[in-house]
Design a protein around this motif. Sequence first.
Motif, PDB file in Angstrom:
ATOM      1  N   LEU A   9      -1.030 -36.954 -25.122  1.00 51.23           N
ATOM      2  CA  LEU A   9      -1.549 -37.043 -26.499  1.00 51.23           C
ATOM      3  C   LEU A   9      -1.563 -38.492 -26.963  1.00 51.23           C
ATOM      4  N   ALA A  10      -0.542 -39.256 -26.531  1.00 52.17           N
ATOM      5  CA  ALA A  10      -0.416 -40.643 -26.976  1.00 52.17           C
ATOM      6  C   ALA A  10      -1.555 -41.506 -26.445  1.00 52.17           C
ATOM      7  N   ARG A  11      -2.132 -41.045 -25.345  1.00 52.40           N
ATOM      8  CA  ARG A  11      -3.207 -41.832 -24.752  1.00 52.40           C
ATOM      9  C   ARG A  11      -4.513 -41.698 -25.532  1.00 52.40           C
ATOM     10  N   GLN A  12      -4.667 -40.548 -26.253  1.00 54.40           N
ATOM     11  CA  GLN A  12      -5.941 -40.335 -26.961  1.00 54.40           C
ATOM     12  C   GLN A  12      -5.753 -40.639 -28.448  1.00 54.40           C
ATOM     13  N   GLU A  13      -6.705 -41.356 -29.005  1.00 53.20           N
ATOM     14  CA  GLU A  13      -6.658 -41.687 -30.439  1.00 53.20           C
ATOM     15  C   GLU A  13      -6.624 -40.404 -31.277  1.00 53.20           C
ATOM     16  N   SER A  14      -7.430 -39.395 -30.823  1.00 52.98           N
ATOM     17  CA  SER A  14      -7.554 -38.146 -31.585  1.00 52.98           C
ATOM     18  C   SER A  14      -6.296 -37.274 -31.473  1.00 52.98           C
ATOM     19  N   GLY A  15      -5.417 -37.651 -30.554  1.00 50.09           N
ATOM     20  CA  GLY A  15      -4.210 -36.829 -30.357  1.00 50.09           C
ATOM     21  C   GLY A  15      -3.049 -37.240 -31.255  1.00 50.09           C
ATOM     22  N   ARG A  16      -3.242 -38.255 -32.087  1.00 46.93           N
ATOM     23  CA  ARG A  16      -2.149 -38.814 -32.885  1.00 46.93           C
ATOM     24  C   ARG A  16      -1.428 -37.768 -33.760  1.00 46.93           C
ATOM     25  N   ARG A  17      -2.244 -37.004 -34.483  1.00 51.26           N
ATOM     26  CA  ARG A  17      -1.683 -36.007 -35.412  1.00 51.26           C
ATOM     27  C   ARG A  17      -0.858 -34.956 -34.629  1.00 51.26           C
ATOM     28  N   GLN A  18      -1.428 -34.538 -33.502  1.00 51.02           N
ATOM     29  CA  GLN A  18      -0.723 -33.545 -32.673  1.00 51.02           C
ATOM     30  C   GLN A  18       0.566 -34.140 -32.116  1.00 51.02           C
TER      31      GLN A  18
END
Length: 641
Positions: free
Chosen positions: A432-441
């Motif tokens: 998740l940390a690798r994807q910008e969109s995964g921040r909230r998750q």
Amino acid sequence: MASSFYITTPIYYVNAKPHLGHTYTTIAADVARRFHQMKGEKTFFLTGTDEHGDKIVKAAEADNTDPATYADRISDLFKNLWPHYRISYDRFIRTTDQDHIAVVKYILQKIYESGDIYFSEYEGLYCYDCERFFTSRELVDGKCPDHGKEPVAIKEANYFFRMSSYQQWLIDYINDHPDMIQPERYKNEVLGFLREPLEDLCISRPKSRLQWGITLPFDQNYVTYVWFDALINYVSALGYPDGENFKTFWPHVRHIVAKDILKPHGIYWPTMLKAAGIDIYKHLFVHGYWNVEESKMSKSLGNVVDPIYLKDTYGSDAIRYFLMREMTFGLDSSFSEVALINRINSDLANDLGNLFSRVLAMFRKYFKGAVPDWNPYESEIFGVDLKADAHEAIHAFSADMENFEFHKGLAAVWEYIGKMNKFVDSAAPWELARQESGRRQLETVICNLLEGLRVVSGLIYPVMPDTASTMLKHLGQNPDRPFYVIDELYKWGVITPGTKMPKAVSLFPRIDPETIFKEPSGGGDQNDKSSLTEPEIGMDDFARIDLRAATVISAEKIAKADKLLKLEVDLGFEKRTLVAGIAQFYTPEELTGKTVIVLANLKPAKLMGVRSQGMVLAAVDEENGAVAVLDRHIPAGTRLK
Ligand code: MSP
């Protein structure tokens, strides 16, 4: 008003040093009390020592001292051990305490006046180790079932408690209160005893045979039978009959004992309470034995496990955890250091320790050490709801702890820890940390894990108070609160945005068995017999022990002391008087003329009115005794090195 909780351990005999068995019961009581504190209850925790009776007189004699001095010393060993294990009691009672003695006399007088104590001549089979009479039915092959020795036939006049008249009442009471004795197998065992006719209980010992006890208030020539004295500690400690503590706590009492003392607690004690007009105790919780290599741990078998060694090697929390998790409450369990190390490595280092350090490491890495603005209502993510799972764990844990099923309560917590570990793997925060969109998750995953760890810190608190506090501190919470509160564990979102967390620590480093077992004198290996001796000393310590060859000039019995001989010995440079506890093994004539070994620089002590200036070396146990003699002529006074 908050409810109350009163927990007691057996009061331990002061005839031997505390070992792991005593430590288990006392830790269990501490765990139960901490759990009830978490429920917001007012609690009282009682432990202590049982100091009267023949056993203690014998142990003191063997130690060349008097019972009072001996009892002081061993009682202190118990008292000083408990803080090592974070055990905090409200009272440490000793049966030699004046307030206890007064209550024993008060209760005896009360029962005597009601007609339930009578005087009678009795001829019976007496086991000196159990300090009680046996009926022939109770013996196994004519021997005491606990000590394997033939009891001695003695005839004497004594006082008896009319226990038999309460037999039917007790059967009915237990049937009407099916949760009084737990686990159920022990209730059934008590009902089993009660299927045979109950005899009256001999509650006195003539002073001609035993002086170390509480004098009967109605006959100065007798002392009280040690069990009648000891059981009363549970009410005397609370200030019975008028004490505030008695009013507050007695209605909520839970006794914990092991199965060895089921009969006095399941039969004598309720009938004594009934006869004295005191409410019957609420619950008796009975656990099994800790065995070592299939045998019960006991001083005479020489297989006792030293609690101080364990704590110094593994730490108090790890031992508390192991003892509570490994033993199914009610059944016997085997102790071994291998099993202990396995549990520490798998449950503590691996499951709990790794989860804690992994989550905190990710938290630091991804959020620069401060909790982000997360929404605690989003406790479900990727099909896992850590809040719902936490509630399930708290619920199961609470029910099990209430029933003293500590092993099950901890299993429920570890099931939750297992779910969290799996969740870390499946949610893969590093992805998740690798994807910008995964921040909230990512925030939701980590913050829910932090909350889950906070719940775990609360659930382990009764068993591992130090670890709970370390975890809480590292989760940015105040660890100085006196104890945790169950109701707060149900909350979600206590770790608020902006909370900072100190650098993580390793809660439980893995233990490499090699490092524990490599030293032959490490004291831990069950096969290493050096652990059965006293700790090592150097030559300098030995040099302080002045051993001399001495010739026995004369020997005689000491009046009123079955075990003691008075010896006159020649030490070459002077003659001395000594007292030796060997009268049951030697006649005075047998010793006269022998060259024995004397500890010449022992502080003099008075025994039965005789000043003893040194000690004769002898190998003695309960049945045998042999004096060490020098096997060829050597001048008296020659030093042994
Ligand atoms: N003084 C009596 C109790 C009087 S209570 C009113 C007595 N003392 S004792 O020192 O022998 O302690 C017995 C208790 O110590 C057991 O009931 C148990 O709590 C604990 N244990 C002693 N050895 C044990 C094991 N090997 N295993 C588990 N518990 C053990 O009896």
